[in-house]
Design a protein around this motif. Structure first.
Motif, PDB file in Angstrom:
ATOM      1  N   GLN A  66      52.931  39.861  41.649  1.00 58.64           N
ATOM      2  CA  GLN A  66      52.654  38.504  42.094  1.00 58.64           C
ATOM      3  C   GLN A  66      51.210  38.322  42.558  1.00 58.64           C
ATOM      4  OE1 GLN A  66      54.565  35.724  42.098  1.00 58.64           O
ATOM      5  NE2 GLN A  66      53.012  34.478  43.130  1.00 58.64           N
ATOM      6  N   GLU A  67      50.680  39.306  43.274  1.00 56.70           N
ATOM      7  CA  GLU A  67      49.326  39.165  43.812  1.00 56.70           C
ATOM      8  C   GLU A  67      48.254  39.226  42.728  1.00 56.70           C
ATOM      9  OE1 GLU A  67      50.466  43.578  44.302  1.00 56.70           O
ATOM     10  OE2 GLU A  67      51.431  41.609  44.463  1.00 56.70           O
ATOM     11  N   ILE A  68      48.664  39.537  41.520  1.00 54.00           N
ATOM     12  CA  ILE A  68      47.731  39.530  40.389  1.00 54.00           C
ATOM     13  C   ILE A  68      48.011  38.338  39.475  1.00 54.00           C
ATOM     14  CG2 ILE A  68      47.075  40.763  38.271  1.00 54.00           C
ATOM     15  CD1 ILE A  68      47.480  43.366  39.863  1.00 54.00           C
ATOM     16  N   ARG A  69      49.257  38.167  39.087  1.00 47.79           N
ATOM     17  CA  ARG A  69      49.563  37.125  38.095  1.00 47.79           C
ATOM     18  C   ARG A  69      49.455  35.714  38.654  1.00 47.79           C
ATOM     19  NH1 ARG A  69      55.016  38.906  39.275  1.00 47.79           N
ATOM     20  NH2 ARG A  69      56.261  37.160  40.109  1.00 47.79           N
ATOM     21  N   GLY A  70      49.641  35.550  39.990  1.00 50.22           N
ATOM     22  CA  GLY A  70      49.593  34.220  40.563  1.00 50.22           C
ATOM     23  C   GLY A  70      50.886  33.453  40.319  1.00 50.22           C
ATOM     24  N   PRO A  71      50.947  32.177  40.704  1.00 45.53           N
ATOM     25  CA  PRO A  71      52.199  31.421  40.635  1.00 45.53           C
ATOM     26  C   PRO A  71      52.446  30.702  39.310  1.00 45.53           C
ATOM     27  CG  PRO A  71      50.551  30.130  41.774  1.00 45.53           C
ATOM     28  CD  PRO A  71      49.904  31.445  41.445  1.00 45.53           C
ATOM     29  N   TYR A  72      51.447  30.637  38.430  1.00 48.22           N
ATOM     30  CA  TYR A  72      51.603  29.850  37.214  1.00 48.22           C
ATOM     31  C   TYR A  72      52.316  30.623  36.115  1.00 48.22           C
ATOM     32  CZ  TYR A  72      47.935  27.084  39.479  1.00 48.22           C
ATOM     33  OH  TYR A  72      47.194  26.350  40.363  1.00 48.22           O
ATOM     34  N   LYS A  73      52.976  29.874  35.246  1.00 48.23           N
ATOM     35  CA  LYS A  73      53.718  30.466  34.129  1.00 48.23           C
ATOM     36  C   LYS A  73      53.006  30.165  32.809  1.00 48.23           C
ATOM     37  CE  LYS A  73      58.303  30.150  36.289  1.00 48.23           C
ATOM     38  NZ  LYS A  73      57.761  29.798  37.630  1.00 48.23           N
ATOM     39  N   HIS A 296      37.055  30.736  46.142  1.00 49.72           N
ATOM     40  CA  HIS A 296      37.292  31.891  46.999  1.00 49.72           C
ATOM     41  C   HIS A 296      38.455  31.653  47.966  1.00 49.72           C
ATOM     42  CE1 HIS A 296      33.654  34.120  45.841  1.00 49.72           C
ATOM     43  NE2 HIS A 296      33.045  32.940  45.802  1.00 49.72           N
ATOM     44  N   PHE A 297      38.821  30.395  48.150  1.00 51.68           N
ATOM     45  CA  PHE A 297      39.891  30.031  49.091  1.00 51.68           C
ATOM     46  C   PHE A 297      40.906  29.130  48.390  1.00 51.68           C
ATOM     47  CE2 PHE A 297      35.779  30.314  51.214  1.00 51.68           C
ATOM     48  CZ  PHE A 297      36.004  31.287  52.178  1.00 51.68           C
ATOM     49  N   THR A 298      42.176  29.336  48.694  1.00 53.27           N
ATOM     50  CA  THR A 298      43.272  28.474  48.216  1.00 53.27           C
ATOM     51  C   THR A 298      43.019  27.958  46.799  1.00 53.27           C
ATOM     52  OG1 THR A 298      42.238  26.557  49.307  1.00 53.27           O
ATOM     53  CG2 THR A 298      43.927  27.776  50.549  1.00 53.27           C
ATOM     54  N   ILE A 299      42.955  28.892  45.892  1.00 56.80           N
ATOM     55  CA  ILE A 299      42.600  28.544  44.522  1.00 56.80           C
ATOM     56  C   ILE A 299      43.665  27.718  43.807  1.00 56.80           C
ATOM     57  CG2 ILE A 299      43.474  30.791  43.693  1.00 56.80           C
ATOM     58  CD1 ILE A 299      41.401  30.673  41.455  1.00 56.80           C
ATOM     59  N   PHE A 300      44.923  27.998  44.073  1.00 51.60           N
ATOM     60  CA  PHE A 300      45.974  27.425  43.241  1.00 51.60           C
ATOM     61  C   PHE A 300      46.197  25.924  43.445  1.00 51.60           C
ATOM     62  CE2 PHE A 300      46.885  31.994  43.676  1.00 51.60           C
ATOM     63  CZ  PHE A 300      46.642  32.353  42.354  1.00 51.60           C
ATOM     64  N   GLY A 340      34.390  35.141  35.170  1.00 55.23           N
ATOM     65  CA  GLY A 340      35.794  34.878  35.445  1.00 55.23           C
ATOM     66  C   GLY A 340      36.065  35.082  36.926  1.00 55.23           C
ATOM     67  N   ARG A 341      37.334  35.334  37.293  1.00 58.12           N
ATOM     68  CA  ARG A 341      37.705  35.565  38.686  1.00 58.12           C
ATOM     69  C   ARG A 341      38.432  36.902  38.814  1.00 58.12           C
ATOM     70  NH1 ARG A 341      34.541  32.056  41.070  1.00 58.12           N
ATOM     71  NH2 ARG A 341      35.619  32.519  43.036  1.00 58.12           N
ATOM     72  N   THR A 342      38.436  37.439  40.028  1.00 62.63           N
ATOM     73  CA  THR A 342      39.063  38.744  40.266  1.00 62.63           C
ATOM     74  C   THR A 342      40.552  38.730  39.908  1.00 62.63           C
ATOM     75  OG1 THR A 342      39.337  38.062  42.571  1.00 62.63           O
ATOM     76  CG2 THR A 342      37.506  39.526  42.063  1.00 62.63           C
ATOM     77  N   LYS A 347      42.696  37.760  50.463  1.00 62.22           N
ATOM     78  CA  LYS A 347      43.435  37.437  51.691  1.00 62.22           C
ATOM     79  C   LYS A 347      43.386  35.951  52.038  1.00 62.22           C
ATOM     80  CE  LYS A 347      39.456  38.582  54.635  1.00 62.22           C
ATOM     81  NZ  LYS A 347      39.148  37.193  54.986  1.00 62.22           N
ATOM     82  N   ASP A 348      42.455  35.211  51.431  1.00 58.50           N
ATOM     83  CA  ASP A 348      42.338  33.769  51.678  1.00 58.50           C
ATOM     84  C   ASP A 348      42.988  32.950  50.580  1.00 58.50           C
ATOM     85  OD1 ASP A 348      40.716  33.980  54.092  1.00 58.50           O
ATOM     86  OD2 ASP A 348      39.109  34.678  52.755  1.00 58.50           O
ATOM     87  N   ALA A 349      43.866  33.585  49.811  1.00 59.36           N
ATOM     88  CA  ALA A 349      44.586  32.925  48.713  1.00 59.36           C
ATOM     89  C   ALA A 349      43.640  32.391  47.648  1.00 59.36           C
ATOM     90  CB  ALA A 349      45.477  31.807  49.251  1.00 59.36           C
ATOM     91  N   GLY A 350      42.518  33.092  47.473  1.00 58.68           N
ATOM     92  CA  GLY A 350      41.563  32.725  46.429  1.00 58.68           C
ATOM     93  C   GLY A 350      41.276  33.902  45.523  1.00 58.68           C
ATOM     94  N   ARG A 351      40.412  33.698  44.575  1.00 57.45           N
ATOM     95  CA  ARG A 351      39.947  34.785  43.711  1.00 57.45           C
ATOM     96  C   ARG A 351      38.416  34.794  43.767  1.00 57.45           C
ATOM     97  NH1 ARG A 351      44.203  36.673  40.307  1.00 57.45           N
ATOM     98  NH2 ARG A 351      45.809  35.126  39.770  1.00 57.45           N
ATOM     99  N   ASP A 352      37.832  35.972  43.739  1.00 54.08           N
ATOM    100  CA  ASP A 352      36.392  36.119  43.898  1.00 54.08           C
ATOM    101  C   ASP A 352      35.695  36.266  42.544  1.00 54.08           C
ATOM    102  OD1 ASP A 352      36.573  36.008  46.762  1.00 54.08           O
ATOM    103  OD2 ASP A 352      37.343  38.073  46.732  1.00 54.08           O
ATOM    104  N   HIS A 353      34.389  36.518  42.585  1.00 54.09           N
ATOM    105  CA  HIS A 353      33.596  36.635  41.365  1.00 54.09           C
ATOM    106  C   HIS A 353      34.038  37.837  40.539  1.00 54.09           C
ATOM    107  CE1 HIS A 353      29.971  34.530  43.556  1.00 54.09           C
ATOM    108  NE2 HIS A 353      31.095  33.840  43.631  1.00 54.09           N
ATOM    109  N   TRP A 354      34.057  37.652  39.202  1.00 53.91           N
ATOM    110  CA  TRP A 354      34.438  38.766  38.333  1.00 53.91           C
ATOM    111  C   TRP A 354      33.844  38.534  36.938  1.00 53.91           C
ATOM    112  CZ3 TRP A 354      36.226  43.257  39.806  1.00 53.91           C
ATOM    113  CH2 TRP A 354      36.750  44.153  38.855  1.00 53.91           C
ATOM    114  N   SER A 355      32.705  39.169  36.696  1.00 51.92           N
ATOM    115  CA  SER A 355      32.027  38.977  35.411  1.00 51.92           C
ATOM    116  C   SER A 355      32.491  39.947  34.331  1.00 51.92           C
ATOM    117  CB  SER A 355      30.513  39.116  35.599  1.00 51.92           C
ATOM    118  OG  SER A 355      30.186  40.439  36.031  1.00 51.92           O
TER     119      SER A 355
END
Length: 430
Positions: A66-73, A296-300, A340-342, A347-355
């Motif tokens: 879950q912490e990788i795939r996120g909530p979307y289908k 970085h915060f509450t991405i979804f 892209g994103r991490t 911990k802030d429900a976001g995703r960080d920088h990921w090239s």
């Protein structure tokens, strides 16, 4: 009977073979094939500034934790076996019209420096955080290169930025002649108006010409670089003011309300619609800067409520519109960001920088549709196929546009700068 060389030259000189130049005559005599025109006559570059989340859009990992795939289908698309995010339903229905590249990767994790790298193909010579735009004082951007190599084909500027200047989109050492025309206004606003297009009331063409000559005579001949730069801007503005074709291309208000609604009354939607009009009017390269993707915060909640619906409507409407008008085959549409994103939600429900991994979407312009090129690992963290770098991306775009990527230009200091520094063609794409 084969004509002699002298006879061919004489016929050509008398104009009996209309439209044939001397090189073409000699080519006919030699039996050489006519060079094929470039597949793409224009490019619309939709840049999602900040770093769109590939794992939540075009490269989903439903079997990851879950912490990788996120909530979307993921949902099925019009291409069997290809699945993308459930919040991109319109784009999903058009998967047979575009190709997803999932293995784009580079090592610049900064916003400003990454933007510079994607737009120029060269690493930035400044630290990330330089918010000056444009920030590429040395290396020319992709739009400036296309402007220089292909030139204008109508009164519409060959290179345009909308709704504002792109952070890596300047002309670099090419100079102001190849700078973008920056609209610097949001076409989704009711009072949208393009500067330089509206003549000053009470001043006719004759008076404008007298003013232009007076201004040219008054310019001090000392600061040569600045003088040439200002003369370029004045000339471009004059051409736009006096061109009905240019004013028509920028007149987005003339579009039917239903079509504007289809694109969406958002900055991205109306910029995409305006880009289509500009390409119709003869523009070579339209760069659309769409910010807000640095989550970085509450991405979804942000993706679901704002960002994904906007890009879903804008991209799908643009591809369909171009296709219906017979322009998709000759217009290359590219959708991407600087990174892209991490894979892991922070911990802030976001995703960080990921090239290291990013998805890029291509449509039209001679590219092969209905594909997925490349793949990433189980966490969408790195390519498991051959990575496609920025030079590969730029070389492929230039190839489709008919730009000779073997050319090298020297800076004012004599430093040679190739149009593309390395890279190879993305063969599965073209």
């Amino acid at each position: 009977m084969n004509p002699t060389r002298r006879r061919m030259l004489k016929i050509g000189a008398t104009g009996l073979i209309g439209g044939l130049s001397l090189p073409r005559l000699l080519q006919l005599q030699a039996g050489a094939p006519t060079p094929a025109p470039a597949a793409a006559q224009a490019c619309i570059f939709l840049f999602l500034e900040g770093g769109p989340s590939h794992i939540d859009m075009f490269d989903m990992k439903p079997d990851a934790p879950q912490e990788i795939r996120g909530p979307y289908k993921p949902v099925a698309t019009s291409v069997p076996g290809t699945r993308i995010c459930e919040h991109l339903p319109r784009i999903a229905k058009l998967a047979h019209k575009y190709t997803i590249l999932r293995s784009h990767s580079h090592n610049d994790n900064g916003h400003n420096t990454g933007y510079h790298y994607v737009m120029t193909g060269y690493k930035a010579d400044f630290p990330d955080g330089n918010s000056k735009a444009p920030n590429n004082h040395l290396f020319p951007s992709i739009g400036s290169i296309i402007s220089r190599e292909l030139g204008p084909k109508s009164p519409v500027p060959p290179y345009i930025n909308v709704p504002d200047v792109m952070a890596g989109g300047g002309p670099g050492f090419y100079g102001s002649k190849y700078a973008p025309f920056v609209i610097d206004a949001n076409p989704s606003q009711p009072d949208f108006e393009v500067r330089d297009l509206k003549p000053i009331e009470g001043i006719d063409a004759e008076r404008r010409e007298r003013r232009r000559k007076l201004l040219a005579a008054a310019e001090a001949p000392t600061a040569k670089g600045r003088q040439e730069s200002m003369e370029t801007y004045y000339r471009k503005a004059q051409e736009l003011i006096t061109s009905p074709a240019a004013r028509k291309a920028f007149d987005i208000a003339s579009e039917p309300a239903a079509l504007r609604e289809k694109y969406g009354y958002t900055s991205l939607g109306q910029c995409a619609l305006l880009a289509r009009r500009l390409v119709e009017g003869g523009c070579r390269f339209v760069g659309v800067d769409h910010s807000g993707w640095d989550h970085h915060f509450t991405i979804f909640p942000s993706l679901e409520k704002d960002m994904l619906p906007h890009v879903d409507r804008a991209f799908s409407a643009l591809v369909e519109d171009l296709d219906q008008r017979g322009l998709l085959d000759t217009t290359l549409v590219v959708l991407m960001g600087e990174m892209g994103r991490t894979p892991r939600v922070n911990k802030d429900a976001g995703r960080d920088h990921w090239s290291m991994a990013q998805s890029v979407v291509f449509a039209g312009g001679g590219t092969k549709p209905g594909q997925v090129i490349g793949a990433t690992d189980k966490q969408a963290g790195a390519p498991t196929t051959d990575p496609v770098g920025v030079p590969d991306l730029l070389r492929t775009i230039f190839h489709q546009m008919g730009v000779d990527t073997t050319k090298v230009y020297n800076t004012p200091q004599g430093r040679p700068v190739p149009i593309v520094d390395g890279g190879k063609l993305i063969k599965d794409l073209v």
